[in-house]
Design an enzyme around this catalytic site. Structure first.
Site, short mmCIF file in Angstrom:
data_model
loop_
_atom_site.label_atom_id
_atom_site.label_comp_id
_atom_site.label_asym_id
_atom_site.label_seq_id
_atom_site.Cartn_x
_atom_site.Cartn_y
_atom_site.Cartn_z
N GLY A 151 45.64 13.10 10.50
CA GLY A 151 44.53 13.03 11.43
C GLY A 151 43.77 14.34 11.56
CG ASP A 198 36.47 13.57 9.70
OD1 ASP A 198 36.45 13.83 10.92
OD2 ASP A 198 37.13 12.64 9.21
#
Length: 468
Positions: A151, A198
């Site tokens: 994660g 991200d």
């Protein structure tokens, strides 16, 4: 006869960029590169992992998020070759080497092998980097300190480092914003319908601050964290690869379907709407108003696929074609109420978190408690409404409540990591508590590198090219 490794140095010189920095200790990577290819690399591309402080599973709905880069990273040592061949090797020999024609390859999403993330980055630059002509061949050795499937965005960091490497190797003048957008799109070749957080934080992070990231168009602003804000990251040791299952993409589709059903019920054209933020803008409503709209118009029970088709007045085949991704077309039930409720409340929490950080409140303890409250609320929402938590994550968050200001899962969920906001004076006590009451009972912890399982992190710097 001259070897290809000697001849590789005859390709055009790589220009140094303003974002180049010195790497502290590249010896292991340099030695591995020389062993693999017989000569030193020409440069190293680096991209960091990240933790998301607040704003989970809302970037692909169009909403702002608030992550920070961490010091753990992916680094790739690179040299050019004249064969138009891509050679990829990993320092970790559990990841097998891979080679292909750098100008002609396919990326299948059926099995997310590690090297495919490298290919995603290269594909993005091939398609959108603006190079006229063919790519030079590249030799690459990859090293990562980000735990995979944790994660912390190891996969996106690998995509970003790869894209940065190939862009730098071919002297392409691309901004970090452009690189982030390219990588967000190109990572979808692996099958994950991500939203761009991200990649954006990996490129655009600044040391010492978190970043508020908005999308369409991509823009960021620094968010200074209050004095005494210490973040501890704890891996629950339940790995999850979001590209390996349909869980992640199912949530994306549930939000997309909620958007379209709400639009239809509001008598506006739904076919072109795919993100809940776009629906909010079309309706001209505030986030609290959108929350009430969900509660009033969407029933709590899951919708069957047939029911959704009836509301939208389309056939199942048409819904599959215009809305659902390939790996979610088999799903027959979708929870629209809870998913939309999470997105709108979480989007509100992002701005609340930023506002608290920027408040004039001089009572630091009060500020940290307010931030912690928002983090706990976020975790409850991901746990109960988005259903993307994991019993081990929930246990870590529960253990945190006696010491930390706040804690929540970070990343996609279904395993991976939790982040906690911890008082400075209690950092050692907190980590010891997790070691004794959580990790002592985890068999897999005994073979883990402690520094990648339980660690503190300050906001780190974004992607860069490292001079050799």
């Amino acid at each position: 006869m001259i070897s290809i490794f000697t001849r590789a140095w005859r390709v055009p010189t790589i220009r140094k960029r303003s974002y180049s920095v010195k790497m502290a200790d590249p010896k292991e990577l340099m030695d591995a590169f020389k062993c693999a290819f017989g000569h030193p690399p020409q440069f190293i591309a680096r991209a960091p992992g990240r933790v998301n402080l607040i704003g989970e599973h809302i970037d692909y709905c169009g909403y702002a998020v608030l992550p920070m880069a961490i010091e753990l990273d992916i680094v790739i040592a690179v040299s050019l070759n004249e064969q138009e061949v891509l050679h990829i090797t990993n320092i970790d020999d559990t990841y097998l080497p891979y080679s292909c024609d750098i100008n002609n390859f396919e990326i299948s999403g059926n099995k997310p092998s590690w090297y495919k993330y490298v290919l995603c980055g290269i594909r993005g630059i091939l398609d959108e980097g603006g190079l006229e002509g063919k790519f030079h061949g590249l030799n690459m050795v990859v090293k990562g300190t980000i735990p995979p499937s944790s994660g912390l965005s190891s996969s996106s960091a690998l995509v970003c480092a790869s894209a940065l490497a190939v862009a730098h190797a071919h002297n392409l003048n691309l901004s970090k914003e452009k690189l982030a957008e390219i990588c967000a799109r190109s990572e979808r070749h692996i099958g994950t319908q991500g939203g761009g957080m991200d990649q954006a934080i990996s490129f655009l992070a600044t040391k010492g601050t978190a970043r508020l990231i908005e999308f369409n168009p991509l823009k960021t602003m620094p968010v200074s964290l209050p004095e005494g804000a210490n973040f501890v990251v704890a891996n629950c040791l339940a790995p999850v690869n979001k590209a390996a299952t349909s869980h992640y993409n199912c949530r994306v589709m549930e939000c997309r379907l909620a958007c379209q059903v709400l639009a239809k019920l509001a008598s506006i054209k739904w076919q072109g709407l795919r993100k809940l933020l776009d629906l909010q803008k079309a309706l001209g409503k505030s986030l609290p108003e959108m929350i009430e709209m969900v509660k009033k118009n969407i029933h709590k029970e899951p919708y069957t696929k047939t029911e959704i088709c009836e509301i939208l007045e389309v056939t199942e085949a048409h819904l599959n074609e215009i809305t659902l991704s390939e790996n979610t077309r088999h799903i027959q039930e979708f929870n629209l109420h809870d998913r939309a409720l999470h997105v709108f409340t979480e989007a509100h929490r992002v701005w609340e978190f930023k506002q608290i950080c920027e408040s004039d409140n001089k009572d630091v303890e009060s500020v940290l408690n307010q931030l912690g409250k928002v983090m706990f609320e976020s975790h409850e929402s991901t746990q109960y409404y988005y259903e993307c938590s994991h019993p081990k994550l929930d246990k870590l968050v529960e253990l945190s409540k006696s010491i930390a200001y706040g804690a929540r899962l970070t990343g996609a969920g279904w395993g991976g990591c939790m982040i906690a906001l911890v008082p400075t004076h209690a950092l050692e006590e907190y980590q010891e508590k997790l070691l004794q009451e959580f990790y002592a009972g985890e068999e897999s912890f005994k073979v883990k590198n402690m520094s990648s399982v339980l660690f503190t992190s300050k906001p780190g710097a974004g992607a860069c090219v490292i001079d050799i």
